[in-house]
Design a protein around this motif. Structure first.
Motif, PDB file in Angstrom:
ATOM      1  N   ASP A  58       0.822  -1.211   0.000  1.00  0.00           N
ATOM      2  CA  ASP A  58       0.000   0.000   0.000  1.00  0.00           C
ATOM      3  C   ASP A  58       0.856   1.261   0.000  1.00  0.00           C
ATOM      4  N   ILE A  59       2.099   1.151  -0.409  1.00  0.00           N
ATOM      5  CA  ILE A  59       3.029   2.266  -0.424  1.00  0.00           C
ATOM      6  C   ILE A  59       2.542   3.383  -1.354  1.00  0.00           C
ATOM      7  N   THR A  60       2.779   4.630  -0.949  1.00  0.00           N
ATOM      8  CA  THR A  60       2.437   5.785  -1.786  1.00  0.00           C
ATOM      9  C   THR A  60       3.607   6.743  -1.944  1.00  0.00           C
ATOM     10  N   ASP A  61       4.664   6.560  -1.170  1.00  0.00           N
ATOM     11  CA  ASP A  61       5.821   7.459  -1.213  1.00  0.00           C
ATOM     12  C   ASP A  61       6.897   6.864  -2.121  1.00  0.00           C
ATOM     13  N   PRO A  62       7.190   7.500  -3.266  1.00  0.00           N
ATOM     14  CA  PRO A  62       8.207   6.954  -4.177  1.00  0.00           C
ATOM     15  C   PRO A  62       9.563   6.751  -3.516  1.00  0.00           C
ATOM     16  N   GLY A 114       3.948  -8.033  -1.886  1.00  0.00           N
ATOM     17  CA  GLY A 114       4.335  -6.828  -1.181  1.00  0.00           C
ATOM     18  C   GLY A 114       5.773  -6.766  -0.711  1.00  0.00           C
ATOM     19  N   ARG A 115       6.586  -7.751  -1.057  1.00  0.00           N
ATOM     20  CA  ARG A 115       8.008  -7.682  -0.686  1.00  0.00           C
ATOM     21  C   ARG A 115       8.736  -6.655  -1.551  1.00  0.00           C
ATOM     22  N   TYR A 116       8.369  -6.581  -2.824  1.00  0.00           N
ATOM     23  CA  TYR A 116       8.744  -5.482  -3.704  1.00  0.00           C
ATOM     24  C   TYR A 116       7.550  -4.539  -3.812  1.00  0.00           C
ATOM     25  N   ASP A 117       7.851  -3.292  -4.149  1.00  0.00           N
ATOM     26  CA  ASP A 117       6.786  -2.345  -4.478  1.00  0.00           C
ATOM     27  C   ASP A 117       6.602  -2.220  -5.979  1.00  0.00           C
ATOM     28  N   ALA A 118       7.603  -2.651  -6.745  1.00  0.00           N
ATOM     29  CA  ALA A 118       7.506  -2.569  -8.202  1.00  0.00           C
ATOM     30  C   ALA A 118       8.571  -3.462  -8.827  1.00  0.00           C
ATOM     31  N   PHE A 119       8.370  -3.752 -10.101  1.00  0.00           N
ATOM     32  CA  PHE A 119       9.331  -4.518 -10.895  1.00  0.00           C
ATOM     33  C   PHE A 119       9.286  -4.004 -12.317  1.00  0.00           C
ATOM     34  N   THR A 173      -0.185  -3.339 -13.974  1.00  0.00           N
ATOM     35  CA  THR A 173       0.843  -3.719 -14.944  1.00  0.00           C
ATOM     36  C   THR A 173       0.705  -2.897 -16.216  1.00  0.00           C
ATOM     37  N   SER A 174       1.834  -2.745 -16.909  1.00  0.00           N
ATOM     38  CA  SER A 174       1.853  -1.983 -18.149  1.00  0.00           C
ATOM     39  C   SER A 174       3.003  -2.456 -19.015  1.00  0.00           C
ATOM     40  N   GLY A 175       2.924  -2.134 -20.304  1.00  0.00           N
ATOM     41  CA  GLY A 175       3.986  -2.463 -21.244  1.00  0.00           C
ATOM     42  C   GLY A 175       4.917  -1.314 -21.547  1.00  0.00           C
ATOM     43  N   VAL A 226       2.049   3.833  -6.348  1.00  0.00           N
ATOM     44  CA  VAL A 226       3.264   4.399  -6.956  1.00  0.00           C
ATOM     45  C   VAL A 226       3.359   4.120  -8.449  1.00  0.00           C
ATOM     46  N   PHE A 227       2.370   3.433  -9.007  1.00  0.00           N
ATOM     47  CA  PHE A 227       2.459   3.029 -10.410  1.00  0.00           C
ATOM     48  C   PHE A 227       2.596   4.223 -11.347  1.00  0.00           C
ATOM     49  N   GLU A 228       1.716   5.213 -11.238  1.00  0.00           N
ATOM     50  CA  GLU A 228       1.729   6.329 -12.174  1.00  0.00           C
ATOM     51  C   GLU A 228       3.034   7.115 -12.072  1.00  0.00           C
ATOM     52  N   TRP A 229       3.527   7.320 -10.855  1.00  0.00           N
ATOM     53  CA  TRP A 229       4.801   8.026 -10.697  1.00  0.00           C
ATOM     54  C   TRP A 229       5.934   7.268 -11.384  1.00  0.00           C
TER      55      TRP A 229
END
Length: 256
Positions: A141-145, A195-200, A224-226, A246-249
């Motif tokens: 649920d992270i929001t801070d980049p 939730g161990r990573y926030d993004a990949f 997810t996105s390409g 944090v996806f859009e950022w």
């Protein structure tokens, strides 16, 4: 057979393949391309998985990394990476995984990703949520980049994509918490799912690398996105998966 039943079948096939891989003591290695290897264990794993899946679902098509496509004209297709992270497997490193997805109309609807060394079984089916060893999982649920832990790869098999990643890495690492490089895209996507990573993010992946992990991440609430023009990563192979906060950022950062 329902999507949930196919998920359970994928889990069974992945578990059996994992048991076999853990018994391998001598590994014969062949080179497929630059920085790309295949072992006798990859081939044996795919053969075993194919037998289990198609014995239960003879009406389905099958696409394996080592054997290619059969039954391409069929609506439903099993997409299998018998060892995702072969270099890790060769060098006795964790993680390597078995990745199995069932796709209908080019979208995954059931999936399992199994890490034999740790006994972690990630799974999902469309609309049913995502699981780790049968317990529900959710993206962070992270929001801070500045707090992002980012899984990534150097895209080292193609100089064009490696150059793009090496352009991105120093800029991103000054804006987020930290980066990790584990060597299995399927496992990386599952790290986002639980939730161990926030993004990949990684460029130039193939369908069998990501089909299962993408569904598991999506069902866990990740986005997810390409990378470009909001295209699907299953179409482009250029993969971004991130917690929704944090996806859009992150997408804006990698597209600069």
């Amino acid at each position: 057979m329902t999507n949930k039943e196919r998920m359970e079948l994928a889990k069974r096939a992945a578990l059996e393949a994992g048991k076999m891989l853990l018994k391998y003591e001598e590994i014969h290695v062949d080179k497929k391309a630059r920085n790309d290897f295949v072992t006798d264990a990859d081939r044996a794993s795919e053969k075993l998985i194919r037998s289990i899946l198609l014995s239960a679902c003879p009406e389905d098509g099958f696409y394996g990394e080592e054997g290619g496509v059969s039954g391409e004209d069929k609506q439903g297709m099993w997409v299998v990476d018998p060892i995702d992270g072969t270099t890790n497997f060769i060098h006795r490193l964790h993680p390597y995984t078995i990745s199995i997805a069932y796709m209908v109309n080019r979208q995954p609807v059931a999936a399992a990703v199994y890490a034999p060394v740790t006994g972690e079984m990630f799974s999902a089916y469309l609309g049913g949520g995502a699981f780790l060893n049968d317990a529900p999982i959710h993206a962070s649920d992270i929001t801070d980049p500045k707090m992002i832990i980012l899984g990534m790869s150097f895209s080292h098999r193609d100089a064009r994509f490696a150059a793009r990643m090496f352009e991105l890495i120093p800029r991103l690492c000054m804006k987020i918490n930290d980066m990790r490089r584990l060597g299995s895209a399927a496992y990386d996507l599952c790290m986002v799912a639980c939730g161990r990573y926030d993004a990949f993010t990684e460029l130039n992946l193939l369908l069998y690398d990501i089909a299962a992990g993408v569904l598991i991440a999506r069902e866990a609430g990740a986005v997810t996105s390409g990378w470009y023009e909001n295209r699907d990563c299953l179409e482009t192979g250029h993969t971004l998966a991130a917690a929704p906060g944090v996806f859009e950022w992150l997408k804006e950062e990698i597209e600069k």
